[in-house]
Design an enzyme around this catalytic site. Structure first.
Site, PDB file in Angstrom:
ATOM      1  N   LYS A 115       0.866  -1.192   0.000  1.00 40.72           N
ATOM      2  CA  LYS A 115       0.000   0.000   0.000  1.00 40.72           C
ATOM      3  C   LYS A 115       0.891   1.225   0.000  1.00 40.72           C
ATOM      4  CE  LYS A 115      -2.616   1.132   3.779  1.00 40.72           C
ATOM      5  NZ  LYS A 115      -2.080   2.444   4.211  1.00 40.72           N
ATOM      6  N   GLU A 183      -9.432   7.118   3.442  1.00 40.16           N
ATOM      7  CA  GLU A 183      -9.407   7.397   4.884  1.00 40.16           C
ATOM      8  C   GLU A 183     -10.003   8.773   5.178  1.00 40.16           C
ATOM      9  OE1 GLU A 183      -5.642   6.745   6.838  1.00 40.16           O
ATOM     10  OE2 GLU A 183      -6.343   7.633   8.726  1.00 40.16           O
TER      11      GLU A 183
HETATM   12  O1  KIV Z   1      -1.018   2.220   8.811  1.00 42.04           O
HETATM   13  C1  KIV Z   1      -2.225   2.041   8.959  1.00 42.04           C
HETATM   14  O2  KIV Z   1      -2.714   1.537   9.986  1.00 42.04           O
HETATM   15  C2  KIV Z   1      -3.117   2.470   7.894  1.00 42.04           C
HETATM   16  C3  KIV Z   1      -4.579   2.518   8.224  1.00 42.04           C
HETATM   17  C4  KIV Z   1      -4.870   3.813   8.901  1.00 42.04           C
HETATM   18  C5  KIV Z   1      -5.416   2.337   7.027  1.00 42.04           C
HETATM   19  O3  KIV Z   1      -2.693   2.808   6.840  1.00 42.04           O
END
Ligand code: KIV
Length: 264
Positions: A115, A183
């Site tokens: 991600k 988010e």
């Molecule tokens: O790092 C994380 O926990 C995240 C969430 C806020 C989606 O990216």
């Protein structure tokens, strides 16, 4: 679990349930409780390392925790939860080549997908990774790695910012992103993005219309001192940590979470 198996759940009409996870013991418990996606989030900077932001989390940290989670969820038959790992701040923004080198480390550590944060500006990087065998989830809306620019505030609240987010989402999908995480944005905007895109969306503070939901494990277990408004503590009334996580899974799958009190 690989991406096609994850997407099959969606095709059957299931909501996807994601939860952050940072070690092997929780990976085992969350997998038993039915969590689909274990997000090795750079939120570990706060939840595990006690920092104020995610900015100092290193690629070494992410690789270490991804390996631990992978050991905890792996099953002999290749099943187990899907592992998404965050590319940490400074490991991918400079160039697609830099991003590939960082993402390859996390995939070697056991991630099934990486991600990264950012809108259309990250489209070339997304395409570079996806074309080289690395599935990508793009993260838009509130970007914790950009806290010095935005603060921890809900995003896309006016018309221009909402239109920009819609354009970003489409550019990221066109670049090959397989999941979009949103988010802290208005529920109505997240619903529109989910309707327009062909890829699944995962929301955190983004309303109930997304294809799935994610929360930070420590918020679900009531361990966060000042949890965000959109989070929910599932520990009250639960007989164990695993039961609390199962309650979260059931609440998402049945559409009961997020409720009206977690949306704006
Ligand atoms: O790092 C994380 O926990 C995240 C969430 C806020 C989606 O990216």
């Amino acid at each position: 679990m690989y991406l096609p198996q994850l997407l099959t759940k969606l095709a059957k009409g299931e909501k996807l349930v994601a939860l952050t996870c940072y070690d092997a013991s929780f990976a085992r418990a969350l997998t038993r409780a039915g969590v689909d996606i274990l997000l090795v989030g750079d939120s570990l900077g706060m939840t595990v390392q006690g920092r104020a932001t995610t900015l100092a989390v290193s690629l070494e940290d992410m690789s270490y925790h991804t390996e631990a989670v992978a050991r905890g969820t792996a099953q002999a038959d290749g099943s187990g939860a899907f592992i998404m790992a965050d590319l940490p701040f400074g490991s991918y923004q400079a160039s697609p080549q830099q991003a590939f080198a960082a993402a390859a480390r996390l995939m070697a550590a056991g991630a099934n997908m990486v991600k990264l944060e950012g809108g259309a500006v990250m489209a070339d990087t997304v395409a570079f990774l996806v074309q080289r065998g690395i599935p990508v989830c793009a993260h838009v809306g509130l970007l914790p790695q950009s806290v010095n620019v935005t603060g921890y505030r809900a995003q896309a609240r006016d018309e221009a910012a909402a239109a920009q987010l819609l354009q970003d989402a489409q550019a990221l999908q066109a670049a090959g992103a397989q999941i979009l995480l949103m988010e802290s944005i208005p529920a109505s905007l997240a619903a529109e993005v989910t309707r327009i895109l062909a890829i699944p969306t995962i929301g955190i503070g983004a309303g109930s219309a997304c294809s799935g939901q994610v929360l930070v494990l420590h918020d679900v277990l009531g361990l966060t001192e000042k949890p965000p408004r959109f989070a929910k503590n599932f520990m009250p009334g639960a007989a164990s940590i695993e039961a609390a996580v199962r309650a979260y899974v059931e609440a998402v799958k049945s559409g009961r979470f997020p409720g009206p009190e977690q949306q704006f």
